[in-house]
Structure formats: structure tokens, C-alpha cells
Design a protein around this motif. Structure first.
Motif: not given
Ligand code: FAD
Length: 392
Positions: A190, A290, A307, A309, A352, A355
């Protein structure tokens, strides 16, 4: 240690936070046998993800627990979920009420909702208890995760005892949060952006703060902008209608619960003396992470495992519920025998870009706020500040 317990199911879910619970409900409703392994015996009573979008509520309706979710809320029905943005402090002269999610409400079958994440998790746990295809192991930790041609295997250990369980499934989903062991053991890399900014999350009680905010129209969140915060915010949110609040703020990288004077920081952000009783001080790092992909063979990841955030905009949990729904019906379709060979790979393909787009929007928002506050100031040009968007 005696003989391990052995369980077989179609899907093994590691992590029963909100996303793992939602996935288990989706699969259980579709008649897919699954085992959910969650370390915590009870949800942690910290009010994290609170803002649930109208789309998330549509999922709760489908999961047959939208009414239960609304009944669990702490805020009165219909209390506005939008926010106030203030310059310098909550006592400052310059403030506005930006339009919020209410602007899109009519496009959805359900209204958005707001409640502490631990109550959302409780509602999902209760719903899960009525779904026969789901076995729950609360108070168990997945220690080892592996896969081979025949299936996915997890060894779980009981946290308060000597229990050991070997679980085997056709598929395994890691919903085990930002520091996902499943992601690591599956070898999924990631990447993202580290803002190198430590943040505090304080939970406190203060009736005086509620009184201070009576000068504004009723709102749920309050964001304070200041040039020296570099585009980050001081951010208050209501947990209940009268006295319980959470507060986020950027803090020095070496701040600890012992060294940080949380009441003083809250008072600065309020711009006025407010008596407060701080019950919890925790920290989180402002970063975006991510996963390169959401699948490795029989192993998938969802929610914060795929993910993470910063909570700017309140996307994390809502995005995780979308993952659960997207992956849930696809796993069910394949396990029921009618999903085509490419269906499971479409999970990464569809999720994806969302994200990545969310990460870009958050990064851009921080940079835009920083640039705006460096360039404009109401004290040195109110008209210019307002025209540029500081008082919308
Ligand atoms: C301060 C803060 C405020 C936030 N505000 C919002 C908001 O307003 N709106 C929003 O949408 N999002 C918000 N978020 C984000 C939201 O809280 C997360 O996106 C959400 O918790 C992700 O859910 P999850 O189930 O993927 O992961 P988690 O909630 O992290 O759950 C993972 C679970 O896995 C379990 N686990 C981990 N490893 C193992 C193991 N080996 N074995 C067994 N169990 C394991 C953990 O105990 C945990 O329960 C906020 C986050 C923070 C930190």
C-alpha cells in the motif's frame, strides 16, 4: 492447550469493525456461510466515524436494520447534520454555514444519519446475531493467515483463555483496519501520502460550549480555520445534543496525553473560556494509505485495510460500507455458482479509483485551504476574502 476447534465456512472475515460486520450481514443475508473473527468483545466506546451518508442508510435499509440504526442515534431526529466554518475561533466575527449533504438528500431513498460508530457497530452486531449462516468469534484474534490452492486458512486465538481455532474457507476477507495483518500477510503493498502531521482526538463534556454556540443556527460540526494551522482544522463535533463533544486538532509530533493541555487547546479554538471535562485523549496520524490492489488469490481486503484516509469529509466508514456491498454480492454470486470468472477481479477495478479519488480530493482540499488562508484575510480585506470564498 487442548485440541483446536475446527470450523469450515465459505468465507472467513478477519476484523469485525463496521466493515467486517457489514460484509457478514451482506453474506449472511445471501445465505453464504461465514465466520467473523473480531478481537474486541464489545465495540470500543470512542465516537469515530459518525456521519453516515444517505447511500449508507440505503444499505442499512437493505440489511433490514435502518430503523434500529435511527433508534440508536443520540441526536434528536431531524437535527441538522451540516456544519459551521469559523475564522480564527468559534467566537470569531467571520463565519458561514456551507451547504452540506442535505443538498443531495432528495436523490436518495433514505436520509443520512449521524451517530457514534460504536452504536452503529452494536446495531450491526445485533442484526448479525439473527443470521444463521454467520458464526461470530468475538474476543478472538487471527494470528496467522495463509492460502493454498484448496482454500484460505486462519489460526485464531482466544484473548481471554487458551482457546485455539483453525478456520478454513474458500475465501478470506481482511477487514482488520489500517494496520491490516491480512494485507501484510497476503503481500499486498500500500502507498499514499504522509502529511507528517499528528492529530489529537479529544472527547469531552461541556455545557458551556453548547451555550457559546447558540449564536449560530443549530449545526452538528464546527470547523475553525487559521492561517498558522497550514490548511488543517480545529474541528468540533457533537456526540449528543447538549454536552458531549469530540475535538480534532493538529498537535506537535511528540505530543502525548500527559504533555498535551487539551482543555487549553479547546479553549483557544472556542475563543472563550469554556469549562470542559475531558474524558478521552487519543492521537492519529494524518496520512493516506491505499492498497495497490484489493485481492491476492483467495484473499481480499476491505474498509480501512484497503484505504485509510484522514476523516476530512467523513469518507472512511461510508467508503468501507460500499466495499462491503460491492464485494459481498460478488462473493455470493460466485459461491452460488452464477458469478462469471472476472467478477471478483472487478472489485478492485471498481473500488480502487474511488479510493484514489477520495485521497486526491482530501489532499487538494488541505492545499486549497492552506493557499487560501495564506493569501486572504478578512482583517486585511474583507471584500476580497468574501469574494474569494471565505464567507460563502
Ligand atoms: C478520529 C476519527 C474520526 C472519523 N470520522 C469519520 C466520519 O465522520 N465518517 C466516516 O465515514 N469515517 C470516519 N472515520 C473513519 C472510520 O472510523 C473508519 O474508516 C472505520 O472505522 C473503518 O472501519 P473498518 O471496519 O474498515 O476498520 P476498523 O474500524 O479499524 O475495524 C477493524 C477491526 O478489526 C479488528 N482486528 C484487527 N486485527 C485483528 C485481528 N488480527 N484479529 C481479529 N480482529 C482484528 C479490530 O479490533 C477492529 O475492530 C474516522 C476515523 C477517525 C480515526
Amino acid at each position: 492447550m487442548g485440541e483446536p476447534r475446527r470450523i469450515r465456512a465459505s468465507v472467513v472475515i478477519v476484523g469485525g469493525g463496521p466493515v467486517g460486520l457489514a460484509l457478514a450481514v451482506t453474506l449472511g443475508k445471501a445465505g453464504i456461510s461465514c465466520v467473523l473473527i473480531e478481537r474486541q468483545t464489545e465495540p470500543l466506546a470512542i465516537p469515530r466515524g459518525q456521519n453516515l451518508t444517505a447511500r449508507s442508510l440505503e444499505h442499512f435499509y437493505y440489511w433490514d436494520c435502518a430503523d434500529e440504526l435511527r433508534a440508536a442515534r443520540l441526536m434528536p431526529p431531524g437535527f441538522p447534520v451540516g456544519g459551521i466554518t469559523a475564522y480564527q475561533s468559534l467566537s470569531g466575527e467571520y463565519w458561514y454555514t456551507p451547504a452540506g449533504r442535505e443538498t443531495v438528500a432528495d436523490f436518495y431513498y433514505q436520509r443520512s444519519e449521524r451517530l457514534p460508530q460504536y452504536l452503529t457497530e452494536s446495531v450491526l452486531r445485533t442484526r448479525l446475531s439473527a443470521l444463521a449462516p454467520v458464526t461470530t468469534l468475538y474476543g478472538w484474534t487471527a494470528e496467522d493467515v495463509r492460502q493454498d490452492a484448496a482454500g484460505a486458512h486462519v489460526t485464531a486465538l482466544e484473548d481471554s483463555g487458551t482457546g485455539r481455532c483453525e478456520i478454513e474457507g474458500q475465501y478470506l476477507v481482511g477487514c482488520d483496519g489500517a494496520h491490516s495483518r491480512v494485507r501484510e500477510q497476503a503481500g499486498i503493498a500500500s502507498r499514499g501520502a504522509d502529511f507528517d502531521q499528528r492529530m489529537v482526538l479529544a472527547v469531552f463534556r461541556s455545557r458551556e460550549l453548547d451555550r457559546l454556540l447558540e449564536r449560530f443556527p443549530p449545526r452538528t460540526t464546527y470547523r475553525v480555520l487559521r492561517p498558522e494551522l497550514n490548511g488543517y482544522w480545529w474541528f468540533f463535533g457533537r456526540v449528543d445534543p447538549a454536552e458531549t463533544w469530540f475535538f480534532h486538532a493538529p498537535v506537535p509530533s511528540d505530543a502525548t496525553a500527559a504533555s498535551l493541555d487539551a482543555p487549553a487547546l479547546i479553549e483557544r479554538a472556542a475563543g472563550s473560556r469554556v469549562a470542559c471535562d475531558v474524558g478521552h485523549v487519543g492521537f492519529w496520524d494524518l496520512r493516506i494509505d491505499i492498497a495497490d490492489r484489493c485481492r491476492q488469490g483467495r484473499v481480499f481486503i476491505a474498509g480501512d485495510a484497503a484505504h485509510s484516509h484522514p476523516p476530512y469529509g467523513g469518507h472512511g466508514l461510508n467508503t468501507g460500507f460500499e466495499d462491503a456491498v460491492n464485494l459481498g454480492w460478488k462473493l455470493a454470486a460466485v459461491l452460488h455458482g452464477w458469478g462469471g470468472p472476472g467478477l471478483l477481479d472487478s472489485y478492485t477495478l471498481e473500488r480502487h479509483p474511488v479510493f484514489a479519488g477520495t485521497g486526491e480530493a482530501i489532499t487538494r482540499g488541505i492545499a486549497d485551504d492552506r493557499a487560501f488562508l495564506e493569501r486572504y484575510s478578512p482583517e486585511h480585506g474583507r471584500g476580497e476574502f468574501e469574494r474569494a470564498g471565505g464567507s460563502r
